[in-house]
Enzyme design. Structure first.
Site, PDB file in Angstrom:
ATOM      1  N   ARG A 191       6.206  -8.016   2.082  1.00  0.00           N
ATOM      2  CA  ARG A 191       7.396  -7.268   2.524  1.00  0.00           C
ATOM      3  C   ARG A 191       7.453  -8.410   3.341  1.00  0.00           C
ATOM      4  O   ARG A 191       9.415  -8.679   3.547  1.00  0.00           O
ATOM      5  CB  ARG A 191       6.996  -6.714   3.992  1.00  0.00           C
ATOM      6  CG  ARG A 191       6.964  -6.056   4.873  1.00  0.00           C
ATOM      7  CD  ARG A 191       6.321  -5.412   5.817  1.00  0.00           C
ATOM      8  NE  ARG A 191       6.044  -3.739   5.389  1.00  0.00           N
ATOM      9  CZ  ARG A 191       4.719  -3.447   5.943  1.00  0.00           C
ATOM     10  NH1 ARG A 191       4.183  -4.233   6.891  1.00  0.00           N
ATOM     11  NH2 ARG A 191       4.337  -2.476   5.703  1.00  0.00           N
ATOM     12  N   ASP A 250      -1.383   7.384   6.691  1.00  0.00           N
ATOM     13  CA  ASP A 250      -1.066   5.030   6.799  1.00  0.00           C
ATOM     14  C   ASP A 250      -1.594   4.917   7.844  1.00  0.00           C
ATOM     15  O   ASP A 250      -1.841   6.394   9.198  1.00  0.00           O
ATOM     16  CB  ASP A 250       0.020   4.999   7.358  1.00  0.00           C
ATOM     17  CG  ASP A 250       0.942   3.106   6.794  1.00  0.00           C
ATOM     18  OD1 ASP A 250      -0.731   3.086   6.392  1.00  0.00           O
ATOM     19  OD2 ASP A 250       1.749   3.071   7.146  1.00  0.00           O
ATOM     20  N   LYS A 308       0.694  -1.036  -0.099  1.00  0.00           N
ATOM     21  CA  LYS A 308      -0.012   0.128  -0.027  1.00  0.00           C
ATOM     22  C   LYS A 308       0.789   1.232  -0.547  1.00  0.00           C
ATOM     23  O   LYS A 308       0.397   1.856  -0.956  1.00  0.00           O
ATOM     24  CB  LYS A 308      -0.807   0.155   0.884  1.00  0.00           C
ATOM     25  CG  LYS A 308      -1.955  -1.142   0.817  1.00  0.00           C
ATOM     26  CD  LYS A 308      -2.755  -1.127   2.216  1.00  0.00           C
ATOM     27  CE  LYS A 308      -2.663  -1.185   3.690  1.00  0.00           C
ATOM     28  NZ  LYS A 308      -2.186  -2.801   3.868  1.00  0.00           N
ATOM     29  N   THR A 309       1.925   1.217   0.711  1.00  0.00           N
ATOM     30  CA  THR A 309       2.473   2.575   0.569  1.00  0.00           C
ATOM     31  C   THR A 309       3.445   2.560  -0.259  1.00  0.00           C
ATOM     32  O   THR A 309       3.358   4.303  -1.118  1.00  0.00           O
ATOM     33  CB  THR A 309       4.034   2.178   1.858  1.00  0.00           C
ATOM     34  OG1 THR A 309       3.227   2.365   3.389  1.00  0.00           O
ATOM     35  CG2 THR A 309       5.005   3.741   1.969  1.00  0.00           C
ATOM     36  N   THR A 316      -5.743  -1.009   7.356  1.00  0.00           N
ATOM     37  CA  THR A 316      -5.314  -2.434   7.671  1.00  0.00           C
ATOM     38  C   THR A 316      -7.339  -3.117   8.247  1.00  0.00           C
ATOM     39  O   THR A 316      -7.751  -3.947   8.389  1.00  0.00           O
ATOM     40  CB  THR A 316      -4.850  -3.338   8.022  1.00  0.00           C
ATOM     41  OG1 THR A 316      -4.688  -2.463  10.097  1.00  0.00           O
ATOM     42  CG2 THR A 316      -3.397  -3.637   7.981  1.00  0.00           C
TER      43      THR A 316
END
Length: 321
Positions: free
Chosen positions: A206, A98, A53-54, A147
């Site tokens: 990740r 975020d 997402k980032t 999330t």
């Protein structure tokens, strides 16, 4: 010196692997916004952590050729903190928040008008009077990442006209990423080794990147020229990384379900035993364990599946590595 984090972060939509439907639609929205010479509509990314997402927020800023300002919602304490950030935005900027579900209610309310009308309405006391002030903002794009989309207020959620759900990665998608990144690390992986890595990556890039870093360290430490399946399994045994990609908290959840309850039980009850926030379990651990087929959600609560029972036995017998 190899700067791993910078080397691993994709810079464009064409270099972003996975989430194909999201990428396909984003290309259209970015193309349209650039042709109309306007800002992108506000975007919400939601889904488990570690899925990109980032990274995608930064890619959007690159593709739009605009500045991006990034903040984490939990760092914003007072209204003035958010107002100050909004007031410093330039036309076309992207504001990336975020963990946006962690914003306090009063801060979410400030965003309503900022997103819809590009205005901030502020009230303040002046001697005995209460005065209202309207601040105009340049057009900007808010990208929120979370999330837990269910914890956003409905008025805030409604102001995102583009909403994307991020999904876990398939082994095939993870292997495509491995093929790109192993060139940077010069790991010399064969196809079987790549699959073993993908299986342990918790279906997220990740975790995959973290695994590749640890394998890179191991390769240097053991002076390995090339990884084959035998060598990669030795590496994972040394690193204590099991074939299901389970972390310590996953293992504790499995043990609690079997040893403390051995029946369907609520997530809150599991969290209480583990002294953990149930939202963390719901948003981080549970989606992966359900997706792996290790636990299942029922009307009565969470319980181990047949595979989960087998995994539990492997944990107890210490044969899971």
């Amino acid at each position: 010196m190899l700067k791993l984090d910078n080397a691993f972060r994709p810079k464009s939509l064409s270099s972003f692997f996975g989430q194909k439907e999201i990428i396909k639609q984003l290309k259209a929205y970015i193309f349209s916004a650039k042709n109309r010479k306007t800002v992108l509509d506000h975007i919400l990314f939601y889904g488990p952590p570690g899925l990109g997402k980032t990274s995608l927020a930064y890619i959007i800023s690159n593709e739009m050729k605009v500045n991006i300002v990034t903040i984490t919602a939990s760092t914003l304490e007072k209204s003035i903190d958010l107002i100050s950030i909004l007031g410093q935005l330039n036309a076309g900027d992207i504001l990336f928040i975020d963990e946006i579900h962690r914003l306090k209610k009063e801060l979410m309310e400030i965003l309503y008008n900022a997103m819809e009308d590009f205005k901030i309405y502020v009230t303040y006391k002046n001697d005995e009077n209460v005065k209202a002030l309207t601040l105009s903002l340049p057009p900007f794009t808010l990208i929120g990442a979370t999330t837990s989309a269910g914890n956003l207020s409905h008025p805030l959620l409604d102001r995102f006209s583009i909403i994307f759900k991020f999904r876990f990665y398939t082994d095939e998608e993870l292997i495509e990423i491995i093929k790109e990144l192993e060139k940077i690390l010069i790991l010399e992986l064969d196809e079987e080794s790549m699959l073993e890595i993908a299986l342990r990556s918790r279906e997220t890039p990740r975790n995959l990147i973290n695994l590749l870093k640890r394998l890179y360290d191991y390769k240097i430490y053991k002076k390995i020229d090339k990884f084959d399946k035998k060598e990669i399994l030795k590496a994972f045994k040394f690193l204590k990384i099991n074939k299901y990609g389970l972390n310590d908290e996953d293992i504790e959840i499995i043990k609690v379900l079997k040893e403390k309850f051995n029946r369907p039980v609520s997530l809150e009850a599991i969290a209480s035993i583990l002294n953990e926030d149930s939202n963390n379990l719901k948003n981080i651990n549970e989606p992966f364990l359900v997706n792996q087929g290790i636990i299942e959600r029922t009307k009565q609560g969470r319980k181990l599946t047949k595979l989960g029972e087998d995994v539990y036995k492997q944990i107890i017998n210490k044969t899971i590595l």
